[in-house]
Design an enzyme around this catalytic site. Structure first.
Site, mmCIF file in Angstrom:
data_model
loop_
_atom_site.group_PDB
_atom_site.id
_atom_site.type_symbol
_atom_site.label_atom_id
_atom_site.label_comp_id
_atom_site.label_asym_id
_atom_site.label_seq_id
_atom_site.Cartn_x
_atom_site.Cartn_y
_atom_site.Cartn_z
ATOM 1 N N HIS A 140 -4.828 -0.492 5.664
ATOM 2 C CA HIS A 140 -4.461 0.267 6.865
ATOM 3 C C HIS A 140 -5.429 0.066 8.020
ATOM 4 O O HIS A 140 -6.087 0.994 8.472
ATOM 5 C CB HIS A 140 -4.282 1.759 6.569
ATOM 6 C CG HIS A 140 -5.352 2.394 5.709
ATOM 7 N ND1 HIS A 140 -6.686 2.268 5.954
ATOM 8 C CD2 HIS A 140 -5.261 3.150 4.596
ATOM 9 C CE1 HIS A 140 -7.362 2.942 5.035
ATOM 10 N NE2 HIS A 140 -6.525 3.467 4.189
ATOM 11 N N HIS A 199 0.870 -1.205 0.000
ATOM 12 C CA HIS A 199 0.000 0.000 0.000
ATOM 13 C C HIS A 199 0.891 1.234 0.000
ATOM 14 O O HIS A 199 1.509 1.562 1.019
ATOM 15 C CB HIS A 199 -0.908 0.010 1.229
ATOM 16 C CG HIS A 199 -1.878 1.153 1.239
ATOM 17 N ND1 HIS A 199 -3.203 0.998 1.598
ATOM 18 C CD2 HIS A 199 -1.742 2.477 0.954
ATOM 19 C CE1 HIS A 199 -3.812 2.164 1.522
ATOM 20 N NE2 HIS A 199 -2.952 3.091 1.149
ATOM 21 N N ASP A 206 1.334 2.682 3.496
ATOM 22 C CA ASP A 206 0.481 3.856 3.284
ATOM 23 C C ASP A 206 1.302 5.139 3.335
ATOM 24 O O ASP A 206 0.799 6.194 3.731
ATOM 25 C CB ASP A 206 -0.677 3.904 4.283
ATOM 26 C CG ASP A 206 -1.803 4.808 3.803
ATOM 27 O OD1 ASP A 206 -1.791 5.213 2.621
ATOM 28 O OD2 ASP A 206 -2.691 5.114 4.616
ATOM 29 N N HIS A 249 -10.523 1.176 1.354
ATOM 30 C CA HIS A 249 -10.384 2.187 2.410
ATOM 31 C C HIS A 249 -11.635 2.058 3.269
ATOM 32 O O HIS A 249 -12.716 2.506 2.885
ATOM 33 C CB HIS A 249 -10.257 3.606 1.839
ATOM 34 C CG HIS A 249 -10.103 4.629 2.926
ATOM 35 N ND1 HIS A 249 -8.904 5.233 3.224
ATOM 36 C CD2 HIS A 249 -10.998 5.112 3.828
ATOM 37 C CE1 HIS A 249 -9.070 6.044 4.261
ATOM 38 N NE2 HIS A 249 -10.330 5.993 4.645
ATOM 39 N N LYS A 272 -9.231 -0.365 -6.204
ATOM 40 C CA LYS A 272 -9.329 0.292 -4.903
ATOM 41 C C LYS A 272 -10.688 0.935 -4.709
ATOM 42 O O LYS A 272 -11.139 1.718 -5.548
ATOM 43 C CB LYS A 272 -8.229 1.367 -4.822
ATOM 44 C CG LYS A 272 -8.201 2.171 -3.538
ATOM 45 C CD LYS A 272 -7.709 1.336 -2.357
ATOM 46 C CE LYS A 272 -7.868 2.063 -1.042
ATOM 47 N NZ LYS A 272 -6.661 2.751 -0.628
ATOM 48 N N HIS A 278 1.570 5.402 -1.712
ATOM 49 C CA HIS A 278 1.234 6.570 -2.543
ATOM 50 C C HIS A 278 2.526 7.150 -3.100
ATOM 51 O O HIS A 278 3.375 7.626 -2.343
ATOM 52 C CB HIS A 278 0.496 7.624 -1.708
ATOM 53 C CG HIS A 278 -0.783 7.102 -1.147
ATOM 54 N ND1 HIS A 278 -1.981 7.200 -1.815
ATOM 55 C CD2 HIS A 278 -1.042 6.414 -0.002
ATOM 56 C CE1 HIS A 278 -2.934 6.615 -1.100
ATOM 57 N NE2 HIS A 278 -2.394 6.129 0.007
HETATM 58 N N1 OTD Z 1 -4.354 8.361 4.182
HETATM 59 N N2 OTD Z 1 -3.391 10.242 3.238
HETATM 60 C C1 OTD Z 1 -3.488 9.721 1.980
HETATM 61 C C2 OTD Z 1 -4.003 8.500 1.785
HETATM 62 C C3 OTD Z 1 -4.189 7.647 2.957
HETATM 63 O O1 OTD Z 1 -6.325 6.712 3.238
HETATM 64 C C4 OTD Z 1 -5.203 6.587 2.767
HETATM 65 O O2 OTD Z 1 -4.856 5.572 2.167
HETATM 66 C C5 OTD Z 1 -2.990 10.538 0.867
HETATM 67 O O3 OTD Z 1 -2.463 11.611 1.173
HETATM 68 O O4 OTD Z 1 -3.069 10.106 -0.285
HETATM 69 C C6 OTD Z 1 -3.857 9.577 4.313
HETATM 70 O O5 OTD Z 1 -3.845 10.105 5.424
HETATM 71 ZN ZN ZN Z 2 -3.274 5.020 1.344
HETATM 72 ZN ZN ZN Z 3 -7.044 4.755 2.615
#
Ligand code: OTD
Ligand code: ZN
Ligand code: ZN
Length: 345
Positions: free
Chosen positions: A175, A14, A248, A137, A100, A16
């Site tokens: 997460h 996971h 994450d 999520h 997702k 970004h």
């Molecule tokens: N959580 N920020 C972000 C994604 C995750 O939910 C998530 O996976 C982001 O900035 O893309 C966050 O706090």
């Molecule tokens: Zn995330």
């Molecule tokens: Zn998320």
């Protein structure tokens, strides 16, 4: 005392990576540690088609330093209008590894997410049929629901009914942050698993709020009470195949975090392995780290385990106060702290 630990090369299930300069700045931190990563599609605009995912993968590979061997695994951002045929084709062609589900409004760049599960029923049925993994999520967005309860309520109202209707759907509850998530995953069939981030193993909600508001400890789902953190630590280190590594890591510029309405997301990529290993060490579970980091994820995704190994040694690692991500200052998780493990280059 164990002085070094060598494990099969790990993956991040996971992540970004963002785009453009930020992508260029953060990618080496991940590619230095992990062989593969599930790349989240919440760009602006989001990655909603196989064509867009293939193009994004190319942009990632283009800025990957030549000496690093890393494979991005792409995901499709589901919307109310996702075409099941495009999704299935993208999966069959190897463009997509997973899809997702962002409930609309639940997290960063989720405004185009799914407004009601009923709107993607045909997509989910097709995914169940072809065995494609759904990354979730798991938070409701109902304004009536307290932010600390949104994961537990999502499981009760959305996820459990969905899996009763589609018991073969393969789901990763991303997460996980609560005892309820851990219990739900453990009570479910082998088609349900969860990723756990380093921050939710290290911090509880006090870290965000005691002594001042700490924007760099703020992410979604928000860290919860201490009993939840302890449940996550037990789950991650239990040896259960249902839990695996997913950082994450979600970089935002320092200025976007330190604001009257600071962005959610913790940038943990630079020392992710050391951060996780610290937890396994504290829990007396060094022997279970390899399964969590390198085996449970690929087995769930039905992908080959990586060849090769990485070694972490017991040695101080000083985490910098700030990281320059191709011109943007980003504050890393554990900024200014000393970790007791170091990844050998
Ligand atoms: N959580 N920020 C972000 C994604 C995750 O939910 C998530 O996976 C982001 O900035 O893309 C966050 O706090
Ligand atoms: Zn995330
Ligand atoms: Zn998320």
């Amino acid at each position: 005392m164990t002085e070094a630990i060598t494990i099969r090369r790990p993956d991040d299930w996971h992540l970004h990576l963002r785009d453009e300069d930020m992508l260029r700045g953060v990618l080496p931190h991940t590619a230095r540690q992990f062989a593969r990563a599930i790349v989240m599609p919440n760009l602006s605009p989001p990655v909603t088609t196989a064509q867009a995912a293939a193009a994004y993968r190319q942009r990632i590979l283009k800025v990957l330093p030549q000496d690093l061997d890393f494979a991005p695994l792409m995901t499709c951002y589901l919307t109310d209008d996702t075409d099941p045929d495009d999704l299935a084709r993208g999966y069959a062609e190897g463009v997509f590894t997973a899809a997702k589900l962002y409930p609309a409004g639940a997290t960063t760049n989720s405004a185009n997410g799914v407004t009601a599960i009923a709107n993607i029923r045909r997509v989910l049925e097709r995914m169940q049929e072809i065995g494609m993994v759904l990354c979730v999520h798991g938070e409701v967005t109902d304004p009536e629901i307290d932010i600390f309860d949104r994961e537990a309520v999502f499981i009760e109202r959305i996820l459990a009914p969905l899996l009763r209707e589609m018991p073969g759907l393969r789901v990763v509850l991303e997460h996980a942050t609560t005892e309820q998530a851990v219990d739900y995953v453990l009570a479910s069939g082998e088609n349900v698993a969860a990723t756990i981030t380093p921050q939710h193993l290290h911090i509880n909600r006090n870290a965000m709020l005691v002594g001042g508001m700490r924007p760099h400890a703020y992410c979604l789902p928000v860290p919860k009470r201490e009993k939840h953190r302890l449940a996550l630590r037990r789950a991650a280190t239990s040896g259960s195949e249902k839990f695996f590594l997913g950082t994450d890591s979600a970089p935002h510029s320092q200025s976007a975090k330190e604001s009257g309405c600071g962005c959610a997301g913790i940038f943990n990529a630079p020392h992710a392995l050391e951060s996780y290993l610290t937890v396994f060490d504290e829990e007396g579970a060094l022997d279970r780290f390899e399964a969590f980091a390198s085996e449970n994820g690929p087995r769930f995704y039905r992908l080959p385990l990586n060849e090769g190994t990485v070694t972490l040694e017991r040695a101080p690692t000083d985490v910098p106060e700030t990281i320059d991500a191709a011109g943007t200052a980003v504050i890393p998780f554990h900024a200014g702290q000393r970790l007791g493990w170091r990844l050998r280059a």
